[in-house]
Design an enzyme around this catalytic site. Sequence first.
Site, PDB file in Angstrom:
ATOM      1  N   GLY A   1       0.829  -1.189   0.000  1.00 48.69           N
ATOM      2  CA  GLY A   1       0.000   0.000   0.000  1.00 48.69           C
ATOM      3  C   GLY A   1       0.865   1.241   0.000  1.00 48.69           C
ATOM      4  O   GLY A   1       2.058   1.197   0.322  1.00 48.69           O
ATOM      5  N   CYS A   2       0.270   2.351  -0.378  1.00 53.01           N
ATOM      6  CA  CYS A   2       1.057   3.583  -0.450  1.00 53.01           C
ATOM      7  C   CYS A   2       1.476   4.043   0.934  1.00 53.01           C
ATOM      8  O   CYS A   2       2.621   4.477   1.133  1.00 53.01           O
ATOM      9  CB  CYS A   2       0.305   4.672  -1.198  1.00 53.01           C
ATOM     10  SG  CYS A   2      -1.290   5.106  -0.501  1.00 53.01           S
TER      11      CYS A   2
END
Lengths: 358, 358, 358, 358
Positions: free
Chosen positions: D160-161
């Site tokens: 995920g970012c």
Amino acid sequence: MSCVARVPVQPMATNAPRTIVAGATGFTGALAAHLLWRHPDFELVAITGRSELGRELREVYPRYRVPLSFQELDVESLEGIDAAVVAYPHAAAAPTVAALRERGIRVVDLSADFRLRSLASYERWYGEHPRPELIEEAVYGLTELHRAQIVSAGLVANPGCYPTASLLALAPLARAGLIADVVIDAKQGISGAGRVFDETTHLSMAGENIVPYKVAGHRHTPEIEEQLNALASPSCAEADAPAPELKVQFQAHLVPLDQGEMASCYVTTTRPVVAEELRAIYLEAYDDEPFVELLLDGPPGVLEVRETNYCRVFAAADEHTDKVIAFGAIDNLWKGTSSQAVQNLNLMFGYPETRGLL
Amino acid sequence: MSCVARVPVQPMATNAPRTIVAGATGFTGALAAHLLWRHPDFELVAITGRSELGRELREVYPRYRVPLSFQELDVESLEGIDAAVVAYPHAAAAPTVAALRERGIRVVDLSADFRLRSLASYERWYGEHPRPELIEEAVYGLTELHRAQIVSAGLVANPGCYPTASLLALAPLARAGLIADVVIDAKQGISGAGRVFDETTHLSMAGENIVPYKVAGHRHTPEIEEQLNALASPSCAEADAPAPELKVQFQAHLVPLDQGEMASCYVTTTRPVVAEELRAIYLEAYDDEPFVELLLDGPPGVLEVRETNYCRVFAAADEHTDKVIAFGAIDNLWKGTSSQAVQNLNLMFGYPETRGLL
Amino acid sequence: MSCVARVPVQPMATNAPRTIVAGATGFTGALAAHLLWRHPDFELVAITGRSELGRELREVYPRYRVPLSFQELDVESLEGIDAAVVAYPHAAAAPTVAALRERGIRVVDLSADFRLRSLASYERWYGEHPRPELIEEAVYGLTELHRAQIVSAGLVANPGCYPTASLLALAPLARAGLIADVVIDAKQGISGAGRVFDETTHLSMAGENIVPYKVAGHRHTPEIEEQLNALASPSCAEADAPAPELKVQFQAHLVPLDQGEMASCYVTTTRPVVAEELRAIYLEAYDDEPFVELLLDGPPGVLEVRETNYCRVFAAADEHTDKVIAFGAIDNLWKGTSSQAVQNLNLMFGYPETRGLL
Amino acid sequence: MSCVARVPVQPMATNAPRTIVAGATGFTGALAAHLLWRHPDFELVAITGRSELGRELREVYPRYRVPLSFQELDVESLEGIDAAVVAYPHAAAAPTVAALRERGIRVVDLSADFRLRSLASYERWYGEHPRPELIEEAVYGLTELHRAQIVSAGLVANPGCYPTASLLALAPLARAGLIADVVIDAKQGISGAGRVFDETTHLSMAGENIVPYKVAGHRHTPEIEEQLNALASPSCAEADAPAPELKVQFQAHLVPLDQGEMASCYVTTTRPVVAEELRAIYLEAYDDEPFVELLLDGPPGVLEVRETNYCRVFAAADEHTDKVIAFGAIDNLWKGTSSQAVQNLNLMFGYPETRGLL
């Protein structure tokens, strides 16, 4: 309830006109409700809006601390209502306006349904008119142009935001018969697209963008033309010959801000106009207007009028091309729509024009 | 040094032309340096800029990962330099350009000093010209209009950003002799104001604003006029009579984004033009252009060309007014200035026009 | 004058306290002047500011339609002034505050000079204090925490914007002795940088950015700590043992909007706290506060309080980590500074706290 | 077709791996397609996406000039495909990933389905896992942490970012066993909300706002915790005793920009850490990393990494609280998702890690 917030006390005059806003779920209806709620001389008794039934306006629009809940509109059951702001889409507005008028309720209609004097023009741009018989009664609600009629009007057709900015920029020239041709390039913040959720309004798509829309076909065009032509030919009796019908080239653009609108108007004049004459014409037109701020040294920015009912106007003679350029800057949701509706309501009910708007 | 960052490896062709950027402290010079640094076929050997002497470009502009330090420009000591991009203000650029040319260095000048063919016009808008003798040599660097001359040019006068967007939108009409009158309303992001720190660029003042500037007097006007008139009268020999001199009404506005520029051009045509002819004219003009993207169904948004060398063009006939409206959308720093400079350098040194720009 | 604009009529109560704003050229002083100008119960008689001498405030800040001109401050010549808002930088404020107090003028000081009770703490973060003898007299102007003292105060030290948002988010927990450790991560719009023109505020650099600043050393830290510790130990008499001194980790960030500030507070509690208790604590603290809007279902956004004196607060128990997270959202220029100053002036002069602020 | 645009020539190596992007209608899938299309060493042969069947990607995302049309995904009919990027929502991704793996296609999965090593943890945060048998095979795709395994991986679970920014900021501390407790306050641009059209993304609601979301329950939390705990306990064999399980307090906020993400990490350390040691730890970790830019003098802004695969990291010791603060700045769509996927593909197919990403 999700918010334990005290409702600001609304100090209310006795015998304040009782008002409703029909269609307060959209940006302009919600703002009209906000302005009426905090107005010292109007009582806002109800707001309607089917898509948010039962929710309070302050939940849907947290900035507008109006603790009323959205109801369904039932015109037949309305009792003791003096005025209504109708914020419906065009064509949907007319039947509701008609029903409200039948019950003697004075209406400010934010839709396009009664803005055009010409039924033919309406039908060309919008299709069949649901209540053409009311056109005659309606007064075009650009306050600065039709103040006297608005005072006693039963139905005020509030102008579009683009016509408001454009006409305030151009009216002095039009009245002087100086407009031979005009191009209007308008720029507006994203709130002009309304509470619409699509690629037009997504910050990642709209945020670093400049987007022209409705190329060569914006429906505000006939509204601007009709008013400019009326200003140029105030009465048939006075004119030796009818002025040639003016056609307006109007183009709208969305730019990445929230509220604000600039109409840049490029005028080919009917005769040469120098700076001094231009200044005199605009000073005469706007010296006494409470909500038009005439600039003399340079053009306005829209931030200067954000969340106000002011329109800032500036006009200059372009010696290079012998044309005139005029700018009108407004907040599209305020003077462009909802605060101008309140300005009109003030007039209609005998209050000072600026009441609740400074 | 404040940043432990690996410098991206620059794979460099042997015998790559050696280039410098003079005045790389501003937005456009810095971007030109960035584009040349990462270009596979040019070697960027030095950048100059007095206000940031000794600092690396990547410190001043962290987005541009160029590890060269700003030096003072000393033209006399330059050895083995093939080309220079000069990013100085007008009037300041000309003497440096002249000195570089004397040493045989090919120059792309980003200033206004050599854009106008007419010395009289330059002097009217800018004052005395420091090196008028070089005007003759200079080629106007709007690549799509003067490609053949640019290939062999010693001095390319890179166009202004507004002329780039406006001329690409209008050139097909001008060439066809169709422009009788034109109004250009241009909107630009705040980067167009440059690395200037004042009320124009402060986010709190510029951020929710739309601001017209330089009303009726933008210096890009004569540049646009000169090129449009040249396009309309390609050669005296061919013309029966000289076309009447076209005057352009040009107005610029700042809108709250960083990079992006839209020229909305309103054309009164010399004769009626229908949609089919319009389409044919634009298709013929731009079908083979690598950096012009002609839209057929609707206008572009500037976000579509952000940080690219593309110009998106759209033209439409307005049946209501019988006028034509044409849009040109660019990134003001890229195609409007610095990437167009690289496009020109590619041509000047025999590389494919798109090299380093896709 | 460059703008032919009617000055909005200011309906003024008789015997309205006469006020001045010293240092009205910056964002917060200008807003304080705007709020006092339109206030029904205060008379704004003068504004001072050396950098804009002679210009009207409405020229410098077109949004604030105050037609007063900037004067030089000459405390000795002030006659019949009841109150002053001082908007000077720290250290510069104290001598002026002292001079005003000597003439019996009640002061709300927007600077940091009298916010800290501890002289040692002031000197560690700011250097030598110019008027330490006044510290004793000053009341810390976070209205909701010190209302009773503000009513009769001669000198109110208006809080910093970060302490305002942070303390309103944390005060109920602090008062309950529940804070063992706290991290405050604050985000603010660019107006927080003030009328400063540099890379921090240029839209092209600040516009698509998130920037932490003053890492591990923001001067608002001691102010927050002092107040939290005072809340935790209300009186020495009551306490069996002094609570351990709390140290706050505070970090500020600039984000690309104009006005708005969010303090996100991460609290390690002294004992487990469940949702019900948390809710009860906050309800008790804020149920009657006119300008604190306690949310119960989810966190606020800063847009909800833009250009208002409201602070929106939300607190939640994090079952995963057994910590508590509390948010305070304000407009940094309004409740964070200038409208809170007016809130305090209302109290000081016996007006309802909300007067002129709804 | 609506746009007469030349497709940029894609110079393609022979024997380039043939790739597809499944689910290229969303922001991250579209960007992955764009990056692969312009990559010199991968061939993008197809993109899929049911909601835009038949439209070209460059119509839906004009900035990404990919002339491929969206198809329906039919895994059974895929022939000669070497790699796939899967950009589906969690739970929807797993079955497609499994089908692709069965056909021997190497996969980079952008969803959360295979990021967690612990099935129990997945089920607690996401519900039942559709293909738990593949968890074992999956490699966590934070390139800088698992480079060696990624090289030979058949299935890479792209992070995920938020974990990307947070873990790069914290990994050096975690590896040194220095994290006793950590609060992560993350801020992200609106693109993080994806191609979702609602009040979260409407410019008029998101534009001047700061909004915390998913309070005390963001699904990226377990991903960060699992990786930090793994870093702290590299191998059971080496450890005398297992480190206590670290719990992370993570909170996300949306701020008004397009692309960009900042993770501000507040670390209570297991023992005092002074500035010199901190510097040494981070230098050792990142000195050789091509895409981590370690700052030494001050924190990064997210604009510095916009549209790049870089992560900028800065860490400081806070002498006041004895804590450490560490920042990680990335572009959430690039290094946070799609360009990191390409970075991983480069490794998986034996190309230099930076290929196509500088």
